[in-house]
Design an enzyme around this catalytic site. Structure first.
Site, PDB file in Angstrom:
ATOM      1  N   ASP A  48    -120.390  21.781  17.264  1.00 57.88           N
ATOM      2  CA  ASP A  48    -121.644  22.461  17.612  1.00 57.88           C
ATOM      3  C   ASP A  48    -122.831  21.503  17.435  1.00 57.88           C
ATOM      4  O   ASP A  48    -123.971  21.864  17.743  1.00 57.88           O
ATOM      5  CB  ASP A  48    -121.820  23.772  16.832  1.00 57.88           C
ATOM      6  N   SER A  49    -122.554  20.268  16.985  1.00 56.64           N
ATOM      7  CA  SER A  49    -123.590  19.230  16.990  1.00 56.64           C
ATOM      8  C   SER A  49    -124.076  18.969  18.413  1.00 56.64           C
ATOM      9  O   SER A  49    -125.100  18.317  18.607  1.00 56.64           O
ATOM     10  CB  SER A  49    -123.061  17.932  16.369  1.00 56.64           C
ATOM     11  N   LYS A 117    -112.325  25.160  14.449  1.00 55.50           N
ATOM     12  CA  LYS A 117    -112.824  24.735  13.138  1.00 55.50           C
ATOM     13  C   LYS A 117    -113.938  25.677  12.728  1.00 55.50           C
ATOM     14  O   LYS A 117    -114.736  26.100  13.569  1.00 55.50           O
ATOM     15  CB  LYS A 117    -113.362  23.304  13.208  1.00 55.50           C
ATOM     16  N   GLU A 119    -116.807  26.497   9.258  1.00 57.56           N
ATOM     17  CA  GLU A 119    -117.382  25.980   8.013  1.00 57.56           C
ATOM     18  C   GLU A 119    -117.243  27.003   6.899  1.00 57.56           C
ATOM     19  O   GLU A 119    -117.336  28.205   7.141  1.00 57.56           O
ATOM     20  CB  GLU A 119    -118.877  25.675   8.228  1.00 57.56           C
ATOM     21  N   GLU A 186    -117.036  16.622   4.770  1.00 57.66           N
ATOM     22  CA  GLU A 186    -118.213  15.903   5.281  1.00 57.66           C
ATOM     23  C   GLU A 186    -119.139  15.542   4.114  1.00 57.66           C
ATOM     24  O   GLU A 186    -119.575  16.432   3.361  1.00 57.66           O
ATOM     25  CB  GLU A 186    -118.962  16.773   6.303  1.00 57.66           C
TER      26      GLU A 186
HETATM   27  O1  KIV Z   1    -120.498  19.823  15.015  1.00 64.81           O
HETATM   28  C1  KIV Z   1    -119.966  18.793  14.606  1.00 64.81           C
HETATM   29  O2  KIV Z   1    -119.968  17.737  15.244  1.00 64.81           O
HETATM   30  C2  KIV Z   1    -119.345  18.854  13.309  1.00 64.81           C
HETATM   31  C3  KIV Z   1    -119.203  17.563  12.585  1.00 64.81           C
HETATM   32  C4  KIV Z   1    -120.493  17.221  11.940  1.00 64.81           C
HETATM   33  C5  KIV Z   1    -118.107  17.635  11.608  1.00 64.81           C
HETATM   34  O3  KIV Z   1    -119.022  19.895  12.826  1.00 64.81           O
END
Ligand code: KIV
Length: 285
Positions: A48-49, A117, A119, A186
């Protein structure tokens, strides 16, 4: 295109058992995914980055499921072989187990992802267990978890003190017990990462800025190639300054157009004299 064998959970765990470090990168678009496929990257994360790198938001919170699905589907088309992770965006899983299962299912059905994934540690165990029960593999994400950056007090190393580190160690164990196949750490101190890696039994550990003693490494693609102008995290390594090269190319293009040096005959298409004369006749010139 060079043919690769599709990465699966058994092939990932076989690499881990053979002591071969796993490679993982973020990716958000088809053409980059194609390059990562050619490079043989094991695991590709549609993070989500992309809210920052692709959409220009300040952070990840405005990213929606629809944003994620569109990008993940494009990445899947570019890399049919990598193990593809869809990153569950803010509020796509936190509200309830049902929302978590439904949205994880969208990544699988609509984008062709191999897993998701999310968090969080013990507080997210019901969601992790629910998604796993639905037959969808889950990677956990501990340490600096950007969706909670406000509660964490900023983008800083997590688990420097013993008490905070103990929570991360326990969370990693709990995620494994809930069925997570892997945990991403992370910005956790290297010794904490090593401890967690040594204790992992049915999961593998990926490090992002958490040191070398993990089963695999993750980098953010845009940081590797100087493609995100706003900041450069200390943990990132610049493998090639593509941002600089592209900037120079853009400046050259602007200059050449302004000076009339672009385009040259090889950059456009001509028309035979006969057809051109006929055209002029037809339009009355
Ligand atoms: O969104 C992302 O790229 C991530 C990484 C920072 C692990 O979750």
């Amino acid at each position: 295109m060079t043919e690769r064998k599709k990465m699966t959970l058994p092939s990932l765990f076989a690499k881990v058992a053979a002591g071969q470090p796993l490679t993982m990168l973020t990716c958000y678009d088809y053409s980059t995914a194609y390059l990562q496929e050619q490079a043989g990257i094991d695991i590709v994360l549609v993070g989500d980055s992309l809210g920052m790198t692709m959409l220009g938001y300040e952070g990840t919170l405005p990213v929606t499921m629809d944003d994620m699905i569109r990008h993940a589907a494009a990445v899947r088309r570019g890399t049919p072989s990598a193990w593809l992770i869809g990153d569950m965006p803010y509020m796509s899983y936190q509200p309830s187990v049902e929302s978590a299962i439904r949205n994880a299912g969208r990544f699988m059905a609509e984008a062709g992802c191999d897993c998701v994934k999310l968090e969080g540690g013990t507080e997210m165990l019901p969601q992790v267990a629910g998604i796993v029960r639905a037959g969808i593999p889950v990677m956990g994400h501990l340490g600096l978890t950007p969706q909670s950056v406000s509660a964490l007090g900023g983008f800083r190393v997590q688990g420097k003190g013993a008490e905070q580190a103990r929570k991360i160690v326990e969370d990693a164990r709990a995620l494994e017990e809930a069925g997570a196949f892997a945990v991403l750490l992370e910005m956790v101190p290297d010794r904490v990462c090593e401890l967690i890696t040594d204790r992992a039994r049915t999961s593998f550990i990926i490090s992002l800025g958490s040191g070398p003693r993990a089963h695999g490494q993750l980098l953010i693609y845009h940081d590797m190639f100087g493609l995100y102008p706003r900041f450069k995290p200390r943990m990132a390594k610049l493998y090639a300054d593509a941002g600089k090269v592209i900037g120079e190319g853009l400046a050259a293009y602007v200059g050449e157009v302004q000076e009339g040096a672009f385009p040259q005959p090889e950059n456009y298409f001509g028309m035979p004299d006969e057809a051109y004369e006929e055209l002029r006749r037809l339009i009355g010139e």
